[in-house]
Design an enzyme around this catalytic site. Structure first.
Site, short mmCIF file in Angstrom:
data_model
loop_
_atom_site.label_atom_id
_atom_site.label_comp_id
_atom_site.label_asym_id
_atom_site.label_seq_id
_atom_site.Cartn_x
_atom_site.Cartn_y
_atom_site.Cartn_z
N LYS A 141 0.87 -1.19 0.00
CA LYS A 141 0.00 0.00 0.00
C LYS A 141 0.90 1.22 0.00
O LYS A 141 2.03 1.16 0.49
CB LYS A 141 -0.87 0.01 1.26
CG LYS A 141 -2.08 0.89 1.17
CD LYS A 141 -3.25 0.13 0.56
CE LYS A 141 -4.43 1.03 0.28
NZ LYS A 141 -5.61 0.25 -0.12
N ASP B 272 -6.91 4.35 -4.57
CA ASP B 272 -7.58 4.21 -3.27
C ASP B 272 -8.21 5.58 -3.02
O ASP B 272 -8.40 6.35 -3.97
CB ASP B 272 -6.57 3.82 -2.17
CG ASP B 272 -7.25 3.29 -0.91
OD1 ASP B 272 -7.67 2.13 -0.91
OD2 ASP B 272 -7.39 4.04 0.08
N1 GLU Z 1 -7.23 0.11 -2.93
C1 GLU Z 1 -7.98 -1.04 -3.32
C2 GLU Z 1 -8.09 -2.02 -2.16
O1 GLU Z 1 -8.16 -1.58 -1.01
C3 GLU Z 1 -7.50 -1.65 -4.63
C4 GLU Z 1 -6.10 -2.15 -4.67
C5 GLU Z 1 -5.63 -2.59 -6.06
O2 GLU Z 1 -6.43 -2.65 -6.97
O3 GLU Z 1 -4.43 -2.90 -6.18
O4 GLU Z 1 -8.17 -3.21 -2.29
#
Ligand code: GLU
Length: 449
Positions: free
Chosen positions: A128, A168
């Site tokens: 992340k 996100d």
């Molecule tokens: N931010 C999204 C999540 O919490 C997507 C992450 C992604 O697609 O890599 O899963």
């Protein structure tokens, strides 16, 4: 050592190591609370110190992001990428651009992502990233300059086989476009190093809808497992971003009635429920004009806008928190229970506080944690990576079929894992156990790295 004592000692160790990282501790505690029977049956996980290893990110990159606003003033933000775990595949997870971003928040989100990605059963590690930069009230050119500066550092650390960021909070297709553009410029390489791209230059159809649609499919699975259906169920939703709006859309298509939702200014109560026309209005209002829900209340007669109020007091059968962490608290859970709510399905990451989860469970409501119910987003990101590797585009229908299949298997894997370890029907335990075991076994296979 017995598994309960070990788990308690481990939690103390994690808390002491980074005493200020409260949301991270909350996420770790939630996972570990489900793992005692697993540790009991598989002492190898204790011997291999898997909990200590899995809680420690493989790498955290922290960097300066200088940028200039439209008036020529200079600003400095802090950029992060938490490369949490690569046992199952390259690091994968979104970028959050919001003033609340710090290392604590990104460690919590990265930790959750490891288990969520494992649940999809796709070859994805977890990570992340983000910055304490707020994209709201910035011009497009300010956002572009920020994103370019952010990538000037981050491009050293990401890549198609290494780490694939996505969106996100505060990071959508616009931001992904600017980041991808700068990444391509610096590396001279057009590869799918990001997901959430626009479909005319490498993105997957249905990626924007995927998280919300997946949440609705998961809720449908939970009800069907009880011999029930979404037909005519009243639903309330909290956030009105991508997740919230597309969850509303799919829930409505599946026969449910969405009667409440909210944004930063307040909430809407619409006893008639949203329909196609109202959804089109909402999409234009939120995605195109970034306007307030007040306008929805003015436009549709039966609906009214409630300034400053959350949605949780609106009577419903099902509640879908889709905004941010810890948004649904003990008092809200009590209100839901009093109003006869039958289930809470998490569209965002860790939206229910531990106290709220206890109340939800005590009242025998169905409860699915975000790492299971909202995994459709990252799952379609995984499908975007596959399409990029194959240099093909799949149709909406093809992607939707995969998404449905993945959500069905997450649902059944959660139930099976929970039953196997003596907690039948407990989606939280099942998600934590299934997600954990796949990563832990891969870590053991790969040795002490
Ligand atoms: N931010 C999204 C999540 O919490 C997507 C992450 C992604 O697609 O890599 O899963």
């Amino acid at each position: 050592m017995d598994s309960k004592t070990y788990a308690a000692e481990f939690l103390e160790y994690v808390t002491k190591k980074d005493p200020a990282q409260k949301v991270f501790h909350q996420a770790v505690k939630e996972v570990v609370s489900s793992l005692t029977p697993v540790l009991q049956q598989h002492p190898l996980y204790i011997k291999e110190r898997i909990l200590e290893r899995i809680a420690e990110p493989e790498r955290i990159i922290i960097f300066r992001v200088p940028w200039q606003d439209d008036k020529g003033e200079i600003h400095v933000n802090r950029g992060f990428r938490v490369q949490y775990n690569s046992a199952l595949g390259p690091y994968k997870g979104g970028m959050r651009f919001h003033s609340t971003v710090n290392q604590d928040v990104l460690k919590f989100l990265g930790f959750e992502q490891v288990f969520k990605n494992s649940l999809t059963t796709l070859p994805l590690g977890g990570g992340k990233g983000g910055s304490d930069f707020d994209t709201r009230e910035k011009s497009d050119s300010e956002v572009m300059r920020f994103c370019h500066s952010f990538i000037n550092e981050l491009y050293h650390h990401i890549g198609y086989h290494t780490d694939i960021p996505a969106g996100d909070l505060g990071c959508g297709a616009r931001e992904i476009g600017y980041m991808f553009g700068q990444y391509k410029k610096l590396t001279n390489d057009f590869t799918g190093a990001f997901t959430g791209k626009k479909p005319n230059w490498g993105g997957s159809l249905l990626r924007p809808e995927a998280t919300g649609y997946g949440v609705a499919y998961f809720a449908q699975n939970m009800l069907q497992n009880k011999g029930d259906s979404l037909e005519k169920k009243t639903c309330i939703i909290s956030g009105t971003g991508n997740v919230g709006i597309y969850a509303m859309e799919k829930l409505t298509q599946l026969g449910a009635k969405v009667v409440g939702f909210m944004d930063y200014d307040g909430s809407v109560y619409d006893p008639d429920g949203v329909n196609e026309e109202k959804l089109a209005f909402l999409k234009d209002l939120v995605f195109m004009r970034r306007g307030s829900l007040k306008e929805y209340g003015q436009k549709f007669k039966a609906a009214h806008f409630r300034p400053g109020k959350k949605t949780w007091d609106i009577p419903c059968d099902l509640a879908f928190p889709t905004a941010c962490e810890n948004e649904l608290q003990a008092e809200d859970a009590k209100t839901l229970a009093l109003n006869g709510c039958k289930g809470v399905c998490e569209g965002s990451n860790m939206p229910c506080t531990p106290e709220a989860i206890d109340i939800i469970k005590e009242n025998k409501m169905l409860y699915s944690p975000g790492k299971a119910a909202n995994a459709g987003g990252v799952a379609v990101s995984g499908l975007e990576m596959t399409q990029n590797s194959m240099r093909v585009y799949w149709t909406r229908e093809e992607v939707d079929q995969y998404l449905r299949r993945i959500m069905n298997s997450i649902h059944s894997n959660c139930l099976e894992a929970a039953a196997q370890y003596g907690m039948p029907g407990d989606y939280m335990a099942g998600a934590n156990i299934f997600g954990f075991k796949k990563v832990a076994d891969a870590m053991i296979d790969q040795g002490l790295v």
